[in-house]
Enzyme design. Structure first.
Site, PDB file in Angstrom:
ATOM      1  N   ILE A  18       0.829  -1.200   0.000  1.00 14.54           N
ATOM      2  CA  ILE A  18       0.000   0.000   0.000  1.00 14.54           C
ATOM      3  C   ILE A  18       0.864   1.252   0.000  1.00 14.54           C
ATOM      4  CG2 ILE A  18      -1.681   1.321   1.340  1.00 14.54           C
ATOM      5  CD1 ILE A  18      -2.745  -1.347   2.401  1.00 14.54           C
ATOM      6  N   ARG A  42      16.104  -2.369  -0.621  1.00 17.45           N
ATOM      7  CA  ARG A  42      14.709  -2.427  -1.061  1.00 17.45           C
ATOM      8  C   ARG A  42      14.172  -1.034  -1.368  1.00 17.45           C
ATOM      9  NH1 ARG A  42      14.367  -6.747   2.829  1.00 17.45           N
ATOM     10  NH2 ARG A  42      13.581  -5.342   4.449  1.00 17.45           N
ATOM     11  N   ASP A  68      13.086   2.950  10.687  1.00 17.63           N
ATOM     12  CA  ASP A  68      12.532   1.694  11.183  1.00 17.63           C
ATOM     13  C   ASP A  68      11.576   2.043  12.317  1.00 17.63           C
ATOM     14  OD1 ASP A  68      11.913  -0.770  12.169  1.00 17.63           O
ATOM     15  OD2 ASP A  68      13.972  -1.385  12.604  1.00 17.63           O
ATOM     16  N   ASN A  95       1.771   4.480   7.385  1.00 21.03           N
ATOM     17  CA  ASN A  95       1.377   3.234   6.740  1.00 21.03           C
ATOM     18  C   ASN A  95       2.115   2.014   7.293  1.00 21.03           C
ATOM     19  OD1 ASN A  95       0.539   1.429   4.331  1.00 21.03           O
ATOM     20  ND2 ASN A  95       2.782   1.523   4.153  1.00 21.03           N
ATOM     21  N   SER A 150      -5.224   2.167   9.422  1.00 16.82           N
ATOM     22  CA  SER A 150      -5.649   1.315  10.527  1.00 16.82           C
ATOM     23  C   SER A 150      -6.227   0.008   9.993  1.00 16.82           C
ATOM     24  CB  SER A 150      -6.660   2.075  11.394  1.00 16.82           C
ATOM     25  OG  SER A 150      -6.912   1.377  12.592  1.00 16.82           O
TER      26      SER A 150
END
EC number: 1.1.1.-
Length: 245
Positions: A18, A42, A68, A95, A150
């Site tokens: 997402i 990544r 992180d 997110n 959420s």
């Protein structure tokens, strides 16, 4: 999507799923977008793919910062780097999330890693970036938003009468959300409690902005069922759906 030229956005967990597509949509609308990620390899691969698949993006429009959310030290360091690069923040999207496993894994904040990632890091980052959000909100025709991704998981794992215990910062559901049991259902309950905390934070922050007359919108959203390979676990999902809530 409105024209976001001149707007600055930050998305946590933006290198996949997402978060990745959120970054792309914001950038395609004209925003300058930063995203947080744990892995440099990544993150860099994600940026390369974004530019390759969206040739209309301008150089420097998408940027990543090493953040992180499972580490408070990393969250604060990431905020420092962001403040060094920008003076305002129009859109903050929380997110990144932890799925609730690893019940004995404690973060540097002293709480279990799920609550750290899904709630405490969200609170800390939002507070650290408050001045930048308020700077953007003071501009003419501002439309500043904090979006907390959420879940409807609490409605699946807990009854309407159940209440979390957030009264003791050294125990209860703050330090060990929903207990220390292992297994898939326990992980789902742990995840749910952390999302309850996020939703309560959302409501309280909006109420405070409203009392102060600060034009910032704070919302929690449930994206629904979204295919994301690391989350797919058919056997455990079927197990969860067999359990009464």
């Amino acid at each position: 999507m409105p024209n976001l030229q001149g707007r600055v956005a930050f998305v946590t967990g933006g290198n996949a799923g997402i978060g990745y597509h959120t970054v792309v949509f914001l950038a395609k609308a004209g925003a300058k977008v930063y995203f947080g990620a744990r892995s440099a390899s990544r993150a860099e691969a994600a940026v390369e793919r974004m530019y390759r698949e969206n040739p209309g993006l301008l150089h420097g429009q998408v940027n990543w910062l090493q953040v992180d959310m499972a580490s408070m030290k990393s969250v604060l360091a990431g905020c420092d780097k962001f403040r060094a690069s920008e003076s305002k923040l129009n859109i903050l999207i929380h997110n990144a999330a932890h799925e609730g496993r690893e019940p004995s894994n404690m973060a540097d904040s002293g709480v279990q890693i799920t609550m750290q990632t899904n709630h405490l890091a969200v609170f800390a980052m939002t507070q650290e970036l408050q001045p930048m959000l308020r700077t953007a909100a003071a501009e003419k025709d501002s439309d500043v938003r904090i979006v907390n991704v959420s879940s409807n998981a609490p409605s699946l794992t807990h009854s309407d009468e159940w209440r979390p215990d957030f009264s003791d910062p050294h125990g209860g559901d703050i330090r060990y959300p929903a207990g220390q049991a292992d297994g898939f259902l326990a992980a789902m309950k742990r995840y749910s409690v952390s999302k309850m905390a996020m939703n309560l934070l959302t409501a309280e922050l909006q109420a405070r902005y409203d009392r102060e007359g600060v034009p910032i919108m704070v919302i929690s959203v449930c994206p629904g069922a979204v295919y994301f390979k690391p989350q797919v676990d058919t056997e455990n999902v079927e197990e969860m759906m067999r359990q009464p809530t």
